[in-house]
Design an enzyme around this catalytic site. Structure first.
Site, PDB file in Angstrom:
ATOM      1  N   MET A  76       0.651  -0.989  -0.731  1.00 29.17           N
ATOM      2  CA  MET A  76      -0.030  -0.161  -0.358  1.00 29.17           C
ATOM      3  C   MET A  76       0.665   1.689  -0.105  1.00 29.17           C
ATOM      4  SD  MET A  76      -3.321   0.111   2.596  1.00 29.17           S
ATOM      5  CE  MET A  76      -4.397  -1.067   1.824  1.00 29.17           C
ATOM      6  N   ASP A  77      -0.052   2.107  -1.035  1.00 33.18           N
ATOM      7  CA  ASP A  77       1.276   3.215  -0.418  1.00 33.18           C
ATOM      8  C   ASP A  77      -0.072   4.136   0.328  1.00 33.18           C
ATOM      9  OD1 ASP A  77      -0.867   4.817  -2.184  1.00 33.18           O
ATOM     10  OD2 ASP A  77       0.220   4.589  -3.663  1.00 33.18           O
ATOM     11  N   SER A  78       0.435   5.955   0.515  1.00 30.03           N
ATOM     12  CA  SER A  78      -0.065   6.521   1.195  1.00 30.03           C
ATOM     13  C   SER A  78      -1.839   6.797   0.990  1.00 30.03           C
ATOM     14  CB  SER A  78       0.752   7.503   1.599  1.00 30.03           C
ATOM     15  OG  SER A  78       1.123   8.479   0.776  1.00 30.03           O
ATOM     16  N   ASP A  94      -3.188   4.524  -0.632  1.00 32.88           N
ATOM     17  CA  ASP A  94      -4.295   3.289  -0.480  1.00 32.88           C
ATOM     18  C   ASP A  94      -4.715   3.271   1.030  1.00 32.88           C
ATOM     19  OD1 ASP A  94      -3.737   2.332  -3.523  1.00 32.88           O
ATOM     20  OD2 ASP A  94      -2.601   1.694  -2.329  1.00 32.88           O
ATOM     21  N   SER A  95      -4.146   3.895   1.547  1.00 35.36           N
ATOM     22  CA  SER A  95      -3.874   3.706   3.380  1.00 35.36           C
ATOM     23  C   SER A  95      -5.153   4.267   3.579  1.00 35.36           C
ATOM     24  CB  SER A  95      -2.899   3.870   3.774  1.00 35.36           C
ATOM     25  OG  SER A  95      -1.854   5.134   3.765  1.00 35.36           O
TER      26      SER A  95
END
Length: 84
Positions: free
Chosen positions: A36-38, A40-41
């Site tokens: 996940m990237d930021s 996505d989170s």
């Protein structure tokens, strides 16, 4: 709500975001293991709020997305059962 139901619904959210849940373990981290990237989170946590009809505080958000899938399940399980 039982923990097993929380887990099932968390996995459903992950699956809807394109993270194949058939191989996800509870000790997987969001960034290192799931990739996940930021963005996505943030999308994930908003989706969890909608799924469980809860409000996740900024502090809890920080803790959750820096932890593991299992810790998130436990946190949501606790929040949902406090709400009832």
């Amino acid at each position: 709500m039982e923990r097993a139901e929380v887990k099932e619904r968390v996995y459903k959210v992950l699956d809807s975001m394109g993270f194949g849940t058939e191989l996800i373990e509870e000790d997987y981290g969001y960034f290192n293991d799931l990739g996940m990237d930021s963005l996505d989170s943030v999308e994930y946590l908003v989706a969890l709020e909608k799924e469980f009809k809860i409000a996740i505080s900024d502090e809890n958000m920080e803790d959750m997305y820096q932890s593991t899938v299992g810790i998130t399940i436990d946190e949501i399980h606790e929040m949902v059962n406090k709400k009832q």
